[in-house]
Structures are given as C-alpha cells and as structure tokens.
Design an enzyme around this catalytic site. Structure first.
Site, short mmCIF file in Angstrom:
data_model
loop_
_atom_site.label_atom_id
_atom_site.label_comp_id
_atom_site.label_asym_id
_atom_site.label_seq_id
_atom_site.Cartn_x
_atom_site.Cartn_y
_atom_site.Cartn_z
N ILE A 1 0.85 -1.18 0.00
CA ILE A 1 0.00 0.00 0.00
C ILE A 1 0.89 1.24 0.00
O ILE A 1 1.76 1.39 0.86
CB ILE A 1 -0.92 0.03 1.24
CG1 ILE A 1 -1.73 -1.27 1.36
CG2 ILE A 1 -1.83 1.26 1.19
CD1 ILE A 1 -2.73 -1.50 0.27
N LYS A 2 0.66 2.11 -0.99
CA LYS A 2 1.44 3.36 -1.05
C LYS A 2 0.73 4.45 -0.26
O LYS A 2 -0.44 4.73 -0.50
CB LYS A 2 1.60 3.81 -2.51
CG LYS A 2 2.70 3.12 -3.25
CD LYS A 2 2.76 3.57 -4.70
CE LYS A 2 3.70 4.73 -4.89
NZ LYS A 2 3.89 5.02 -6.34
N ILE A 3 1.47 5.05 0.64
CA ILE A 3 0.94 6.13 1.47
C ILE A 3 1.89 7.33 1.34
O ILE A 3 3.10 7.18 1.54
CB ILE A 3 0.84 5.70 2.95
CG1 ILE A 3 -0.18 4.56 3.10
CG2 ILE A 3 0.47 6.88 3.84
CD1 ILE A 3 -0.29 3.98 4.49
#
Length: 381
Positions: free
Chosen positions: A140-142
């Site tokens: 997951i890219k945050i």
C-alpha cells in the site's frame, strides 16, 4: 547476444522494479517475460500511470460495461479495473516473492491522493485495499505527509506492507523510517509476528533537480557579473538529487545500526529499503540513466519507467557508487546556502511535496472524468 545491464545491478544488492502497469502488458505476457527474463522484481503504480493506462484504451471497455450493467458508481468501476490489474500483477510476481523470501515480488497501489492529509481515511482505505485485493505481496502506497506517518505506523502494526511515497528531504525519509520502526514495535508488543512485513521508502530524484535547475537557470538568465559566481551556480545543476539521495542512505545506515532496530531484527524484522523513484532524466542534456548508475548499492530498490528500463538494459555502466563521493555530497548540499547560490533546500522540498500530491490528484480526477465519458458512450440507451 548483448548484455542486459539491469541483470548486473542485482549483483550489487539492488532490486529493479518497474514504475508502470497496464492491462496490455499483463495480457500479452510482456510483464511475465520482464519478470522471468529481464530482472524486473516488483511493480509500482500511481494515479498518473492508471490514467494513461485506462483513459485511452479499449481493453478495459468490457469491464466498464459490466460495471455499468451492475449499477456501480464511477469510483467503484475505477477500482474494479485497477484492483483486477493489481491482483494479476501480484500473481505474476508471486514466484519472485517466494524465491526472494519476501524481499521482492511486490506490487504497489496508492491510496486515493485526495486523502493525503487525512490520517484516519488513509488507514481505512489501506485496510480496505489490502482486504479487497487479497494478495500477500501487495504494498500500500501512502504519501509521506505529516498526517501520513501515523497512518504508516498503524498500517504496519496491522501487518500490511507499505510503500511510503513522495519523500524528498532526508528529514522526511528519517521520519518515515522511524514510523516503520514504531509500527513494528507496536505489533511486537501485541505479540504478533513481524517477519512477514515489508516496507520501502520512496525517495524522489529528478523532480528535485528540475526544480533547482530552474531556479539556477533563472539566476543565470538575469545575468551574473562574476565568473566565479557563475561557476558556483553551474556546479550545482543536475547534482542535488543524487547528493541528497546519498545523504539519505547514510542516515539509513545509522538507523539499521541502532540498538532499537537491532532488537527488531532479532525478532525477525525485515529492513525498510530506500527506493529511488522519479528516476527518468527530465533534462535531455543529462545522461539518461544517471539516476540509476549513480545510486547502485546494497539494500536498495530503483523503480524505473519503461523507457529508462530499456535505456539501462542497453547502456548502463553498472558499479557500486552509492557510497562514493559522500563527502562531496555533504559539501554540495551545504553549498546551496552560499549567498551566491542562495537556495533554501527545505523550501524546495516543501514545494515538491505539495506539487507531488497535486500531480497525482490531477490525473486521478482526469481519469474519473474520462471514465464518466466512456460510461456515457458504453451505456445502453
């Protein structure tokens, strides 16, 4: 047969991921070939990539029509397209994930850029993405915004893999690294396994040089009377991003030597690797693979767009350079404060983070508009 220089990079402890994902390369077998034969060991994606992939491509039309028939809203149709591509890419990369003992083989998907400054919404969407996509090798890219860091900590504590993106300053990287540490510590305190969690910190490059070069060019255009001052300004052009990255790597080394990190390693933790992002050269006067060649080194990742992958495979000059000229890198960054140069690096980094979020929001909204137009065309009258 000519040498594929991408394959040489792996010998120095760096992984090459591809900064691109389209249904075409999944269905044609091109992605599988790149993974099996060309040294690609991960995928990163972002809203701009999906906007290009979906907006002008009929390959998605049947699924869009199915979404319309099911009465799905536009955003859910978008997710159905993207999630399907991400799942398929995860499956193609699963053998790499297993063979590398979970070091590589990840596919990154970004939470909606519109919530980059909302901690709780980011956590909620990360949970939903991880659950609905349902692949262990999903990342997951945050965004590495101030509200993003508590989200990173919580998502790590819950056992998800995280790619922290839009990091420009060394300070932002260090903050990100400690957020990862805190997340692991929290998970460990709950008596849970930390050995199956991976994270990368995406440190951006070419955008830094583009921003600073423009400022230097503006100063030179105004005219500089002193030849020595002109030389100082020109000496900085195209050099700051790589110097900045080398300093970030020195901070990485300090962190992994810390007692706090070593305690986590003893419990099975996997190091958070620095990932070099924005590695296509924007200035045609520069070496087209300089952001790869200059930053090859152990325990790192470089995510590379397709055109730069081809260029590097063809003519990268590969050696371990990540820790060469480190003293010069410190000097160069310090020289930006010279009154004759007078570039405030902190201000540049703040500008780039704001721009970076905007550069993801714009294509995201553009894609929603394109989907709306497609739905009108494909909808039964």
């Amino acid at each position: 047969m000519s040498t594929n220089h991408l394959l040489e990079i792996k010998q120095y402890g760096q992984s090459i991921w591809m900064d691109n994902l389209t249904r075409d390369i999944i269905q044609s077998g091109e992605l599988k070939d790149m993974v099996e034969n060309q040294g690609i060991s991960g995928i990163t994606s972002n809203p701009a990539i999906f906007e290009k992939a979906i907006a002008g491509n009929a390959i998605y039309d049947a699924d869009i029509e199915a979404g319309v028939r099911a009465g799905l809203p536009i955003y859910k149709i978008y997710e159905s397209l993207v999630f399907a591509d991400i799942r398929n890419a995860c499956d193609i990369l699963r053998p790499v994930y297993e063979a590398s003992n979970r070091l590589d083989g990840y596919v990154s998907i970004e939470v909606p850029p519109t919530i980059a400054h909302d901690t709780e919404a980011t956590i909620s969407e990360a949970r939903r993405y991880f659950q609905e996509i349902g692949r262990e090798n999903l990342m997951i890219k945050i965004p590495g915004t101030e509200p993003g860091l508590p989200a990173v900590e919580q998502v790590i504590a819950e056992g998800m893999n995280v790619n922290i993106t839009l990091l420009f300053s060394v300070e932002s990287y260090v903050n990100t690294a400690w957020a990862y540490v805190r997340g692991l510590e929290k998970r460990l305190a709950e008596g849970k396994d930390i050995s199956r969690i991976a994270s990368v910190a995406s440190f951006f490059l070419s955008r830094i040089d583009s921003n600073i070069d423009a400022k230097i060019d503006a100063k030179l255009k105004k005219g500089v009377d002193d030849i020595a001052v002109e030389a100082k300004l020109k000496a900085v052009k195209g050099k700051v991003a790589i110097a900045n990255a080398k300093l970030a790597y020195q901070e990485y080394k300090k962190i992994i030597r810390s007692e706090r990190w070593q305690e986590l390693v003893a419990k099975g933790a996997t190091v958070q690797r620095l990932l070099w992002a924005s590695t296509s050269t924007k200035d045609p006067n520069y070496n087209d693979v300089m952001y790869i060649e200059e930053l090859v080194g152990p325990d790192t990742v470089n995510t590379v767009p397709p055109a730069t992958i081809k260029a590097c495979a063809d003519h990268c000059n590969v050696s371990d350079r990540l820790e060469t000229d480190v003293n010069n890198a410190y000097t160069l960054i310090e020289n930006l404060k010279d009154p004759d140069i007078n570039i405030d690096l902190d201000t540049v980094m703040d500008e780039l983070l704001v721009e970076g979020i905007d550069k993801f929001i714009q294509p995201f909204q553009s894609l929603m508009n394109s989907l709306e137009d497609k739905i009108k065309v494909l909808s039964p009258v």
